[in-house]
Write a protein that holds these residues in place. Structure first.
Motif, PDB file in Angstrom:
ATOM      1  N   GLY A   1       0.763  -1.240   0.000  1.00  0.00           N
ATOM      2  CA  GLY A   1       0.000   0.000   0.000  1.00  0.00           C
ATOM      3  C   GLY A   1       0.791   1.287   0.000  1.00  0.00           C
ATOM      4  N   ILE A   2       2.116   1.226   0.156  1.00  0.00           N
ATOM      5  CA  ILE A   2       2.921   2.444   0.240  1.00  0.00           C
ATOM      6  C   ILE A   2       3.410   2.801  -1.165  1.00  0.00           C
ATOM      7  CG2 ILE A   2       4.886   3.580   1.308  1.00  0.00           C
ATOM      8  CD1 ILE A   2       2.720   2.786   3.298  1.00  0.00           C
ATOM      9  N   GLN A   3       2.854   3.865  -1.745  1.00  0.00           N
ATOM     10  CA  GLN A   3       3.156   4.209  -3.129  1.00  0.00           C
ATOM     11  C   GLN A   3       4.227   5.281  -3.257  1.00  0.00           C
ATOM     12  OE1 GLN A   3      -0.677   5.868  -4.321  1.00  0.00           O
ATOM     13  NE2 GLN A   3       0.278   7.888  -4.399  1.00  0.00           N
ATOM     14  N   ALA A   4       4.436   6.077  -2.209  1.00  0.00           N
ATOM     15  CA  ALA A   4       5.353   7.211  -2.294  1.00  0.00           C
ATOM     16  C   ALA A   4       5.737   7.633  -0.882  1.00  0.00           C
ATOM     17  CB  ALA A   4       4.706   8.377  -3.037  1.00  0.00           C
ATOM     18  N   ASN A   5       6.616   8.626  -0.785  1.00  0.00           N
ATOM     19  CA  ASN A   5       7.002   9.147   0.522  1.00  0.00           C
ATOM     20  C   ASN A   5       5.886   9.958   1.162  1.00  0.00           C
ATOM     21  OD1 ASN A   5       9.583   8.040   0.230  1.00  0.00           O
ATOM     22  ND2 ASN A   5      10.369   9.896  -0.742  1.00  0.00           N
ATOM     23  N   GLN A   6       5.055  10.609   0.327  1.00  0.00           N
ATOM     24  CA  GLN A   6       3.957  11.419   0.838  1.00  0.00           C
ATOM     25  C   GLN A   6       2.876  11.525  -0.228  1.00  0.00           C
ATOM     26  OE1 GLN A   6       6.154  15.026   1.654  1.00  0.00           O
ATOM     27  NE2 GLN A   6       5.697  15.888  -0.347  1.00  0.00           N
ATOM     28  N   TRP A   7       1.662  11.835   0.213  1.00  0.00           N
ATOM     29  CA  TRP A   7       0.557  11.977  -0.716  1.00  0.00           C
ATOM     30  C   TRP A   7      -0.560  12.794  -0.061  1.00  0.00           C
ATOM     31  CZ3 TRP A   7       2.069   6.981   0.979  1.00  0.00           C
ATOM     32  CH2 TRP A   7       1.276   6.425   1.988  1.00  0.00           C
ATOM     33  N   TRP A   8      -1.491  13.237  -0.900  1.00  0.00           N
ATOM     34  CA  TRP A   8      -2.683  13.930  -0.411  1.00  0.00           C
ATOM     35  C   TRP A   8      -3.690  12.899   0.078  1.00  0.00           C
ATOM     36  CZ3 TRP A   8      -3.477  19.064   0.259  1.00  0.00           C
ATOM     37  CH2 TRP A   8      -2.560  19.945  -0.325  1.00  0.00           C
ATOM     38  N   ASP A   9      -4.285  13.179   1.248  1.00  0.00           N
ATOM     39  CA  ASP A   9      -5.331  12.325   1.796  1.00  0.00           C
ATOM     40  C   ASP A   9      -6.429  13.240   2.317  1.00  0.00           C
ATOM     41  OD1 ASP A   9      -7.007  10.630   3.152  1.00  0.00           O
ATOM     42  OD2 ASP A   9      -5.429   9.571   4.236  1.00  0.00           O
ATOM     43  N   PHE A  10      -7.436  13.490   1.481  1.00  0.00           N
ATOM     44  CA  PHE A  10      -8.490  14.437   1.844  1.00  0.00           C
ATOM     45  C   PHE A  10      -9.334  13.954   3.017  1.00  0.00           C
ATOM     46  CE2 PHE A  10      -8.982  16.916  -2.427  1.00  0.00           C
ATOM     47  CZ  PHE A  10      -7.704  17.418  -2.241  1.00  0.00           C
ATOM     48  N   SER A  11      -9.291  12.666   3.319  1.00  0.00           N
ATOM     49  CA  SER A  11     -10.034  12.182   4.484  1.00  0.00           C
ATOM     50  C   SER A  11      -9.377  12.633   5.783  1.00  0.00           C
ATOM     51  CB  SER A  11     -10.121  10.652   4.459  1.00  0.00           C
ATOM     52  OG  SER A  11      -8.844  10.062   4.689  1.00  0.00           O
TER      53      SER A  11
ATOM     54  N   TYR B   1       0.455   0.119  -7.847  1.00  0.00           N
ATOM     55  CA  TYR B   1      -0.865   0.660  -7.510  1.00  0.00           C
ATOM     56  C   TYR B   1      -1.124   0.652  -6.006  1.00  0.00           C
ATOM     57  CZ  TYR B   1      -5.800   1.065  -6.630  1.00  0.00           C
ATOM     58  OH  TYR B   1      -7.002   1.465  -6.114  1.00  0.00           O
ATOM     59  N   SER B   2      -1.737   1.737  -5.528  1.00  0.00           N
ATOM     60  CA  SER B   2      -2.211   1.824  -4.154  1.00  0.00           C
ATOM     61  C   SER B   2      -3.520   2.600  -4.132  1.00  0.00           C
ATOM     62  CB  SER B   2      -1.192   2.546  -3.268  1.00  0.00           C
ATOM     63  OG  SER B   2      -1.748   2.843  -1.994  1.00  0.00           O
ATOM     64  N   PRO B   3      -4.447   2.258  -3.242  1.00  0.00           N
ATOM     65  CA  PRO B   3      -5.668   3.067  -3.119  1.00  0.00           C
ATOM     66  C   PRO B   3      -5.402   4.427  -2.485  1.00  0.00           C
ATOM     67  CG  PRO B   3      -5.614   1.330  -1.451  1.00  0.00           C
ATOM     68  CD  PRO B   3      -4.471   1.070  -2.382  1.00  0.00           C
ATOM     69  N   ASN B   4      -4.222   4.613  -1.908  1.00  0.00           N
ATOM     70  CA  ASN B   4      -3.887   5.895  -1.291  1.00  0.00           C
ATOM     71  C   ASN B   4      -3.693   6.981  -2.351  1.00  0.00           C
ATOM     72  OD1 ASN B   4      -3.811   4.969   1.408  1.00  0.00           O
ATOM     73  ND2 ASN B   4      -1.796   4.090   1.069  1.00  0.00           N
ATOM     74  N   GLY B   5      -3.841   8.226  -1.945  1.00  0.00           N
ATOM     75  CA  GLY B   5      -3.438   9.338  -2.796  1.00  0.00           C
ATOM     76  C   GLY B   5      -4.526  10.041  -3.559  1.00  0.00           C
TER      77      GLY B   5
ATOM     78  N   VAL C   1       1.117   8.340 -20.108  1.00  0.00           N
ATOM     79  CA  VAL C   1       0.464   8.715 -18.862  1.00  0.00           C
ATOM     80  C   VAL C   1      -0.577   7.642 -18.545  1.00  0.00           C
ATOM     81  CG1 VAL C   1      -0.782  10.495 -17.578  1.00  0.00           C
ATOM     82  CG2 VAL C   1       0.748  11.157 -19.448  1.00  0.00           C
ATOM     83  N   PHE C   2      -0.617   7.234 -17.285  1.00  0.00           N
ATOM     84  CA  PHE C   2      -1.556   6.206 -16.847  1.00  0.00           C
ATOM     85  C   PHE C   2      -2.382   6.758 -15.690  1.00  0.00           C
ATOM     86  CE2 PHE C   2       2.130   4.199 -18.672  1.00  0.00           C
ATOM     87  CZ  PHE C   2       1.576   3.281 -19.555  1.00  0.00           C
ATOM     88  N   THR C   3      -3.675   6.531 -15.736  1.00  0.00           N
ATOM     89  CA  THR C   3      -4.560   7.064 -14.705  1.00  0.00           C
ATOM     90  C   THR C   3      -4.681   6.094 -13.538  1.00  0.00           C
ATOM     91  OG1 THR C   3      -6.603   6.080 -15.556  1.00  0.00           O
ATOM     92  CG2 THR C   3      -5.887   8.175 -16.547  1.00  0.00           C
ATOM     93  N   LYS C   4      -5.059   6.663 -12.395  1.00  0.00           N
ATOM     94  CA  LYS C   4      -5.268   5.804 -11.235  1.00  0.00           C
ATOM     95  C   LYS C   4      -6.431   4.840 -11.477  1.00  0.00           C
ATOM     96  CE  LYS C   4      -5.896   5.809  -6.244  1.00  0.00           C
ATOM     97  NZ  LYS C   4      -6.084   6.638  -5.034  1.00  0.00           N
ATOM     98  N   ALA C   5      -7.459   5.334 -12.188  1.00  0.00           N
ATOM     99  CA  ALA C   5      -8.594   4.460 -12.497  1.00  0.00           C
ATOM    100  C   ALA C   5      -8.144   3.267 -13.335  1.00  0.00           C
ATOM    101  CB  ALA C   5      -9.674   5.257 -13.221  1.00  0.00           C
ATOM    102  N   GLN C   6      -7.227   3.507 -14.275  1.00  0.00           N
ATOM    103  CA  GLN C   6      -6.665   2.411 -15.076  1.00  0.00           C
ATOM    104  C   GLN C   6      -5.963   1.395 -14.186  1.00  0.00           C
ATOM    105  OE1 GLN C   6      -4.356   4.847 -18.083  1.00  0.00           O
ATOM    106  NE2 GLN C   6      -4.474   2.882 -19.158  1.00  0.00           N
ATOM    107  N   MET C   7      -5.114   1.909 -13.310  1.00  0.00           N
ATOM    108  CA  MET C   7      -4.328   1.024 -12.455  1.00  0.00           C
ATOM    109  C   MET C   7      -5.222   0.246 -11.497  1.00  0.00           C
ATOM    110  SD  MET C   7      -1.149   3.672 -11.822  1.00  0.00           S
ATOM    111  CE  MET C   7      -0.049   2.541 -10.952  1.00  0.00           C
ATOM    112  N   ALA C   8      -6.274   0.906 -10.994  1.00  0.00           N
ATOM    113  CA  ALA C   8      -7.181   0.239 -10.061  1.00  0.00           C
ATOM    114  C   ALA C   8      -7.919  -0.910 -10.727  1.00  0.00           C
ATOM    115  CB  ALA C   8      -8.168   1.240  -9.490  1.00  0.00           C
ATOM    116  N   SER C   9      -8.264  -0.744 -12.003  1.00  0.00           N
ATOM    117  CA  SER C   9      -9.010  -1.780 -12.722  1.00  0.00           C
ATOM    118  C   SER C   9      -8.113  -2.807 -13.391  1.00  0.00           C
ATOM    119  CB  SER C   9      -9.894  -1.120 -13.787  1.00  0.00           C
ATOM    120  OG  SER C   9      -9.100  -0.498 -14.784  1.00  0.00           O
TER     121      SER C   9
END
Length: 549
Positions: free
Chosen positions: A97-107, A451-455, A427-435
């Motif tokens: 689940g760890i995709q990067a050092n940091q990311w946006w998490d609006f929750s 791929y990670s659901p985070n971000g 360029v690849f979208t997160k929706a692409q990677m999720a599916s």
């Protein structure tokens, strides 16, 4: 006597050729060490092996251990946090689940990014007076167990596991959830700190180490001004020595390697990354740092030989890197390669201008957010949702526009040849990677493993080879190209057949191999292979001969 001598020699040779059955339940071995050198590219050990003069530094692996020349990460997001997570869990980002050092998490916040280990439920422990207090840290985002976790679980909590680094994410994500502690430094002072996830107060031995003056002495040694230990000392052999001396302090105080079950410590040396970003992999300063690391590692392993029951004969070590690195752009371009630089922040600004023209004329909007990690482009979903656009539609629009905006706004270094000008290849979208809607080839596999659901909403851009965000003199890592995925993989210990191996292997194989040898479950999401080609034959201990009267 001569026959007795030959018998002893034969027994020694036999002992060298076989490994007695090991399991952590009976402290065989006494201690496992996972050693990570941050930004340690896979060619360094062979490239500079003539420099290494010590017996127990890098030669512990090159001459006495199992040394792999071709170890590559099998994912695209080559950053520090994913790399350490992959080594610890034996899984890729789609597992841990760890995709990067940091990311946006609006929750959690719409005002700032969160690091991979930030956790508002906990607080920093041991921060010096006047230090900037940040959220506490924990492995909350790590979605898989680590090798250390499995050791603790298998021994019902008897085993002791600790994580150590100058960086919080490196200390935490390699060691895991069920550890007894993880320690990293306050960047300004160099003092070691932790989080209330593990403890409410620093252990007395850590507080004593912090008060010993070692950090101040290291700063003075390198001519530092005392403004930022991490940058001033961290990029030098003194930083490596300081971190390994702290590791010795933890091992000694916690009596690691002296228990009835196997203990473990993970140590991530940050210095090669701190210096590497500034000078690049081919700079003489980086070579000198590796030579210094050789000396400090020799001291550390020599120390372990006298502080673990049975010495180094009862210690197993795996060494790797969390990612490789690209050569500095300026020197690479001079050699004729299509290298160049671009501005990541500038590209996001340019995209926001173009998207405003297209979607919100006369009313500037921040459709893309700053603060993410290369090569991710985070979308502010609030802005897009006001336009009644779905995630897939928004990401597809950004993906379609990004190559054109890159070509229009990022000319690269002055005098760049057309063939080397910065470009966005795919360029690849997160929706692409999720599916899983990705190319059915090696690149598709690398992306799926990233791929990670985070971000939140985002796209992942594949830039041209040797094309980096930033300046021409420094360097970075973030791409699926081999130079960013190539790292060392080396083992030392009684279970391993010394030699050089040219098999294609991966860092995920560390957890799988150790778990098999220790007779425990592999970490929960592990996908690595047991490296049977380096394992000595196992033999059951011989039964004692009956006494004769």
């Amino acid at each position: 006597m001569r026959l007795l001598g030959k018998a002893v020699a034969a027994a020694a040779m036999a002992a060298a050729c076989v490994s007695a059955v090991a399991d952590e339940y009976h402290a065989k071995p006494k201690l496992v060490v996972i050693l990570v050198l941050d930004q340690m590219r896979g060619d360094y050990l062979d490239r500079y092996r003539d420099d290494f003069k010590t017996a127990n530094g890098f030669n512990l692996f090159l001459k006495k251990g199992a040394h792999f020349t071709d170890c590559y990460y099998d994912y695209a997001n080559t950053h520090t946090a994913p790399g350490h997570s992959t080594i610890g869990t034996g899984a890729y980002t789609d597992g841990h689940g760890i995709q990067a050092n940091q990311w946006w998490d609006f929750s959690r916040s719409t005002e700032h990014v969160y690091s991979s280990v930030d956790d508002d439920d906990y607080k920093v422990v041991g921060a010096p007076v006047g230090a900037t207090i940040t959220p506490g840290q924990s492995p909350r985002n790590l979605m898989a167990s680590t090798l250390g976790d499995e050791i603790v679980l298998a021994t019902h909590g008897e085993a002791k596991v600790f994580g150590i680094s100058l960086k919080d994410r490196a200390a935490i994500l390699t060691s895991g959830h069920a550890t007894q502690g993880a320690f990293w430094i306050d960047q300004k002072s160099g003092h070691f700190i932790t989080s209330t996830y593990w403890m409410n107060d620093l252990p007395a031995y850590v507080a004593k180490f912090n008060a010993s003056g070692k950090a101040e002495a290291a700063a003075k040694e390198v001519g530092g001004k005392g403004q930022n230990f991490y940058n001033e000392v961290g990029a030098t052999p003194a930083g490596i020595r300081y971190e390994l001396e702290f590791a010795e302090n933890v091992i000694d105080a916690e009596q690691l390697g002296k228990h009835a079950v196997t203990d473990m410590v993970t140590i991530s040396l940050s210095s090669t990354d701190i210096l590497g970003h500034a000078v690049g992999p081919n700079d003489p300063k980086q070579r000198a740092l590796l030579d210094g690391a050789d000396i400090e590692l020799d001291k550390f392993f020599t120390w372990l030989n006298t502080h673990v029951d049975g010495g180094m004969a009862n210690v197993w070590v795996a060494m790797s890197g969390d990612h490789g690195v690209a050569p500095a752009v300026g020197e690479t371009q001079k050699l004729g390669m299509p290298a160049n630089t671009f501005s990541y922040a500038g590209l996001i600004d340019a995209m926001n201008e173009e998207l405003t023209k297209k979607l919100s004329p006369g009313n500037p909007q921040k459709f893309l957010l700053q603060g993410g990690e290369y090569a991710y482009f985070p979308l502010d979903q609030r802005v897009w949702e006001k336009l009644h656009m779905s995630e897939a539609d928004a990401e597809n629009m950004v993906a379609a526009m990004l190559p054109e905006v890159m070509a229009k706004t990022q000319p690269g270094l002055p005098g760049s040849k057309p063939a080397s000008r910065p470009l966005v290849r795919r360029v690849f979208t997160k929706a692409q990677m999720a599916s899983g809607n990705l190319p059915n080839n090696d690149l598709g596999r690398l992306l799926q493993h990233s791929y990670s659901p985070n971000g939140g909403w985002q796209v992942f851009a594949l830039f041209g080879e040797y094309q980096l965000p930033g300046a021409a003199t420094g360097t970075t890592h973030y791409a699926p190209y081999s130079y960013d995925r190539h790292v060392p993989l080396d083992f030392y210990g009684s279970a391993f057949i010394p030699g050089t191996y040219h098999d294609r292997v991966a860092p995920v194989d560390i957890a799988a191999t150790f778990a098999s040898l220790l007779r425990i479950n592999q970490p929960s999401a592990a996908v690595g292979h047991v490296l049977t080609q380096i394992l000595k034959p196992e033999v059951e201990p011989a039964a004692a001969a009956p006494r004769t009267k």
